[in-house]
Design a protein around this motif. Structure first.
Motif, PDB file in Angstrom:
ATOM      1  N   ALA A   1      -5.268  10.537   1.278  1.00  0.00           N
ATOM      2  CA  ALA A   1      -6.621  10.687   1.812  1.00  0.00           C
ATOM      3  C   ALA A   1      -7.117   9.317   2.250  1.00  0.00           C
ATOM      4  CB  ALA A   1      -7.559  11.264   0.759  1.00  0.00           C
ATOM      5  N   ARG A   2      -8.022   9.322   3.209  1.00  0.00           N
ATOM      6  CA  ARG A   2      -8.609   8.059   3.666  1.00  0.00           C
ATOM      7  C   ARG A   2      -9.429   7.421   2.544  1.00  0.00           C
ATOM      8  NH1 ARG A   2      -8.471   7.092   9.045  1.00  0.00           N
ATOM      9  NH2 ARG A   2      -7.770   8.791  10.409  1.00  0.00           N
ATOM     10  N   GLY A   3      -9.494   6.117   2.568  1.00  0.00           N
ATOM     11  CA  GLY A   3     -10.312   5.405   1.607  1.00  0.00           C
ATOM     12  C   GLY A   3      -9.623   5.075   0.307  1.00  0.00           C
ATOM     13  N   GLU A   4      -8.366   5.477   0.158  1.00  0.00           N
ATOM     14  CA  GLU A   4      -7.633   5.112  -1.045  1.00  0.00           C
ATOM     15  C   GLU A   4      -7.433   3.597  -1.089  1.00  0.00           C
ATOM     16  OE1 GLU A   4      -4.940   9.184  -1.590  1.00  0.00           O
ATOM     17  OE2 GLU A   4      -3.974   7.246  -1.250  1.00  0.00           O
ATOM     18  N   ASN A   5      -7.499   3.042  -2.272  1.00  0.00           N
ATOM     19  CA  ASN A   5      -7.306   1.593  -2.443  1.00  0.00           C
ATOM     20  C   ASN A   5      -6.300   1.383  -3.563  1.00  0.00           C
ATOM     21  OD1 ASN A   5      -7.544  -1.178  -2.320  1.00  0.00           O
ATOM     22  ND2 ASN A   5      -9.458  -1.243  -3.472  1.00  0.00           N
ATOM     23  N   ARG A   6      -5.032   1.578  -3.229  1.00  0.00           N
ATOM     24  CA  ARG A   6      -3.975   1.483  -4.226  1.00  0.00           C
ATOM     25  C   ARG A   6      -2.938   0.456  -3.807  1.00  0.00           C
ATOM     26  NH1 ARG A   6      -0.847   6.111  -4.710  1.00  0.00           N
ATOM     27  NH2 ARG A   6      -1.365   6.759  -2.584  1.00  0.00           N
ATOM     28  N   ARG A   7      -2.153   0.002  -4.788  1.00  0.00           N
ATOM     29  CA  ARG A   7      -1.094  -0.964  -4.520  1.00  0.00           C
ATOM     30  C   ARG A   7       0.052  -0.726  -5.495  1.00  0.00           C
ATOM     31  NH1 ARG A   7      -1.481  -7.644  -4.848  1.00  0.00           N
ATOM     32  NH2 ARG A   7       0.204  -8.060  -3.334  1.00  0.00           N
ATOM     33  N   PHE A   8       1.266  -0.716  -4.954  1.00  0.00           N
ATOM     34  CA  PHE A   8       2.421  -0.604  -5.826  1.00  0.00           C
ATOM     35  C   PHE A   8       2.501  -1.815  -6.758  1.00  0.00           C
ATOM     36  CE2 PHE A   8       4.480   2.097  -2.370  1.00  0.00           C
ATOM     37  CZ  PHE A   8       4.489   3.257  -3.132  1.00  0.00           C
ATOM     38  N   GLY A   9       3.136  -1.638  -7.914  1.00  0.00           N
ATOM     39  CA  GLY A   9       3.322  -2.725  -8.857  1.00  0.00           C
ATOM     40  C   GLY A   9       4.413  -3.688  -8.417  1.00  0.00           C
ATOM     41  N   VAL A  10       4.530  -4.776  -9.155  1.00  0.00           N
ATOM     42  CA  VAL A  10       5.490  -5.824  -8.789  1.00  0.00           C
ATOM     43  C   VAL A  10       6.931  -5.327  -8.856  1.00  0.00           C
ATOM     44  CG1 VAL A  10       3.986  -7.728  -9.435  1.00  0.00           C
ATOM     45  CG2 VAL A  10       5.476  -6.708 -11.157  1.00  0.00           C
ATOM     46  N   GLU A  11       7.182  -4.285  -9.628  1.00  0.00           N
ATOM     47  CA  GLU A  11       8.539  -3.757  -9.732  1.00  0.00           C
ATOM     48  C   GLU A  11       8.928  -2.947  -8.498  1.00  0.00           C
ATOM     49  OE1 GLU A  11       5.814  -0.526 -10.913  1.00  0.00           O
ATOM     50  OE2 GLU A  11       5.936  -2.673 -11.385  1.00  0.00           O
ATOM     51  N   THR A  12       7.967  -2.691  -7.610  1.00  0.00           N
ATOM     52  CA  THR A  12       8.191  -1.811  -6.463  1.00  0.00           C
ATOM     53  C   THR A  12       8.029  -2.512  -5.124  1.00  0.00           C
ATOM     54  OG1 THR A  12       7.446   0.107  -7.737  1.00  0.00           O
ATOM     55  CG2 THR A  12       7.411   0.326  -5.343  1.00  0.00           C
ATOM     56  N   ARG A  13       7.031  -3.393  -4.984  1.00  0.00           N
ATOM     57  CA  ARG A  13       6.749  -4.016  -3.683  1.00  0.00           C
ATOM     58  C   ARG A  13       7.977  -4.763  -3.159  1.00  0.00           C
ATOM     59  NH1 ARG A  13       2.002  -5.647  -6.593  1.00  0.00           N
ATOM     60  NH2 ARG A  13       2.603  -7.853  -6.505  1.00  0.00           N
TER      61      ARG A  13
ATOM     62  N   THR B   1       0.834  -1.199   0.000  1.00  0.00           N
ATOM     63  CA  THR B   1       0.000   0.000   0.000  1.00  0.00           C
ATOM     64  C   THR B   1       0.874   1.257   0.000  1.00  0.00           C
ATOM     65  OG1 THR B   1      -1.761  -1.125   1.218  1.00  0.00           O
ATOM     66  CG2 THR B   1      -1.761   1.287   1.269  1.00  0.00           C
ATOM     67  N   PRO B   2       0.681   2.165  -0.951  1.00  0.00           N
ATOM     68  CA  PRO B   2       1.461   3.403  -0.961  1.00  0.00           C
ATOM     69  C   PRO B   2       1.007   4.344   0.164  1.00  0.00           C
ATOM     70  CG  PRO B   2       0.505   2.925  -3.132  1.00  0.00           C
ATOM     71  CD  PRO B   2      -0.191   2.051  -2.135  1.00  0.00           C
ATOM     72  N   PRO B   3       1.822   5.327   0.525  1.00  0.00           N
ATOM     73  CA  PRO B   3       1.380   6.351   1.471  1.00  0.00           C
ATOM     74  C   PRO B   3       0.088   7.001   0.981  1.00  0.00           C
ATOM     75  CG  PRO B   3       3.744   6.510   1.124  1.00  0.00           C
ATOM     76  CD  PRO B   3       3.234   5.522   0.130  1.00  0.00           C
TER      77      PRO B   3
ATOM     78  N   THR C   1      -1.999  11.691   7.136  1.00  0.00           N
ATOM     79  CA  THR C   1      -3.368  11.226   6.923  1.00  0.00           C
ATOM     80  C   THR C   1      -3.942  10.445   8.099  1.00  0.00           C
ATOM     81  OG1 THR C   1      -2.846  11.089   4.564  1.00  0.00           O
ATOM     82  CG2 THR C   1      -4.862   9.985   5.304  1.00  0.00           C
ATOM     83  N   TYR C   2      -3.148   9.593   8.695  1.00  0.00           N
ATOM     84  CA  TYR C   2      -3.660   8.719   9.751  1.00  0.00           C
ATOM     85  C   TYR C   2      -3.181   9.127  11.149  1.00  0.00           C
ATOM     86  CZ  TYR C   2      -4.831   5.712   5.802  1.00  0.00           C
ATOM     87  OH  TYR C   2      -5.330   5.221   4.617  1.00  0.00           O
ATOM     88  N   LYS C   3      -2.870  10.401  11.322  1.00  0.00           N
ATOM     89  CA  LYS C   3      -2.336  10.871  12.601  1.00  0.00           C
ATOM     90  C   LYS C   3      -3.235  10.496  13.774  1.00  0.00           C
ATOM     91  CE  LYS C   3      -0.817  15.050  15.023  1.00  0.00           C
ATOM     92  NZ  LYS C   3      -0.632  16.525  14.918  1.00  0.00           N
TER      93      LYS C   3
ATOM     94  N   PRO D   1      -3.858  -5.535   4.302  1.00  0.00           N
ATOM     95  CA  PRO D   1      -4.006  -4.246   4.973  1.00  0.00           C
ATOM     96  C   PRO D   1      -4.902  -4.350   6.211  1.00  0.00           C
ATOM     97  CG  PRO D   1      -4.154  -3.950   2.607  1.00  0.00           C
ATOM     98  CD  PRO D   1      -4.146  -5.434   2.857  1.00  0.00           C
ATOM     99  N   GLY D   2      -4.416  -3.825   7.322  1.00  0.00           N
ATOM    100  CA  GLY D   2      -5.170  -3.857   8.568  1.00  0.00           C
ATOM    101  C   GLY D   2      -4.838  -5.017   9.475  1.00  0.00           C
ATOM    102  N   ARG D   3      -4.049  -5.963   9.005  1.00  0.00           N
ATOM    103  CA  ARG D   3      -3.759  -7.162   9.815  1.00  0.00           C
ATOM    104  C   ARG D   3      -2.981  -6.809  11.074  1.00  0.00           C
ATOM    105  NH1 ARG D   3      -1.419 -11.412   6.251  1.00  0.00           N
ATOM    106  NH2 ARG D   3      -3.504 -12.365   6.172  1.00  0.00           N
ATOM    107  N   THR D   4      -3.333  -7.453  12.159  1.00  0.00           N
ATOM    108  CA  THR D   4      -2.647  -7.313  13.441  1.00  0.00           C
ATOM    109  C   THR D   4      -2.024  -8.652  13.817  1.00  0.00           C
ATOM    110  OG1 THR D   4      -4.516  -8.010  14.808  1.00  0.00           O
ATOM    111  CG2 THR D   4      -4.456  -5.691  14.153  1.00  0.00           C
ATOM    112  N   THR D   5      -1.320  -8.675  14.939  1.00  0.00           N
ATOM    113  CA  THR D   5      -0.751  -9.941  15.392  1.00  0.00           C
ATOM    114  C   THR D   5      -1.841 -10.881  15.900  1.00  0.00           C
ATOM    115  OG1 THR D   5      -0.345  -9.090  17.640  1.00  0.00           O
ATOM    116  CG2 THR D   5       1.444  -8.866  16.024  1.00  0.00           C
TER     117      THR D   5
END
Length: 212
Positions: free
Chosen positions: A21-33, A16-18, A146-148, A54-58
């Motif tokens: 705004a809230r609610g964004e649903n983006r993902r870096f490409g395979v060349e970046t992750r 997930t990129p920075p 955004t998530y302060k 996204p959102g996973r906890t222990t």
């Protein structure tokens, strides 16, 4: 023979990129992750399975995102639906320290210990023919952007987390890597990694795994 690594984590393993705004649903490409950058750097001798949510906890359900954010459930599913694997990497803890979970450093470490207990258990080790484990401490959360509002008190706790995870890893006899040595969270949202940080982490992880 090709070896397989299962990368288990949250949005920063998903790619997930920075968020501006809230609610964004983006993902870096395979060349970046970072997991796929790591695979490219490791070469043909390694295959990588990406298991970032996204959102996973222990070990905590999320009041909005749902019970499946509990990493214990996710790890069992990942280990049972993939394999055989030779290495499991776990990078979690940032979401546990969100304001609504407010987990202490000790509580995050306890959650990671529960995941180690699952991964080290005889049924899963037998299923995969035995596999190594590498704990990755996420970089410091910045309490800005955004998530302060979801990061109250997270910076101080996340600064203390690497040492605590390192002690846990040593106690269990598993590998450890501190991501904050090579990357930092983005000030845009305080928790996610910029593209160049993913690339740096991918190369650093490839070097770490190559030396194990």
């Amino acid at each position: 023979m090709t070896k397989t690594v299962l990368t288990f984590g949250d949005s920063n393993t998903y790619g997930t990129p920075p968020a501006h705004a809230r609610g964004e649903n983006r993902r870096f490409g395979v060349e970046t992750r970072w997991p796929t950058v790591m695979q490219s750097a490791l070469g043909r001798d390694w295959a990588v399975i990406e298991e970032g949510l996204p959102g996973r906890t222990t070990n905590r359900a999320d009041p909005v995102m749902g019970a499946h954010m509990d990493g214990q459930l996710g790890l069992r599913i990942a280990l049972e639906s993939n394999g055989p694997i030779d290495l499991l990497t776990i990078m979690l803890g940032s979401n546990d320290m969100q304001t609504h979970h407010c987990a202490s450093v000790d509580e995050v470490v306890a959650g990671l210990a529960a995941l180690l207990l699952i991964a080290k258990s005889e049924p899963y080790q037998t299923q995969h023919g035995g596999f190594d484990i590498l704990l990755i401490a996420p970089p410091v959360m910045l309490e800005m952007g955004t998530y302060k509002d979801t990061q109250m008190g997270a910076r101080a706790k996340s600064e203390a987390l690497p040492d605590a995870i390192a002690k846990l890893a040593a106690h269990w006899g598993v590998g450890f890597f501190d991501a904050s040595v090579v990357i930092q969270s983005s000030p845009i949202d305080g928790v996610h990694f910029a593209a160049e940080e993913h690339v740096k982490l991918g190369h650093a992880m490839a070097a770490k795994i190559g030396a194990m």
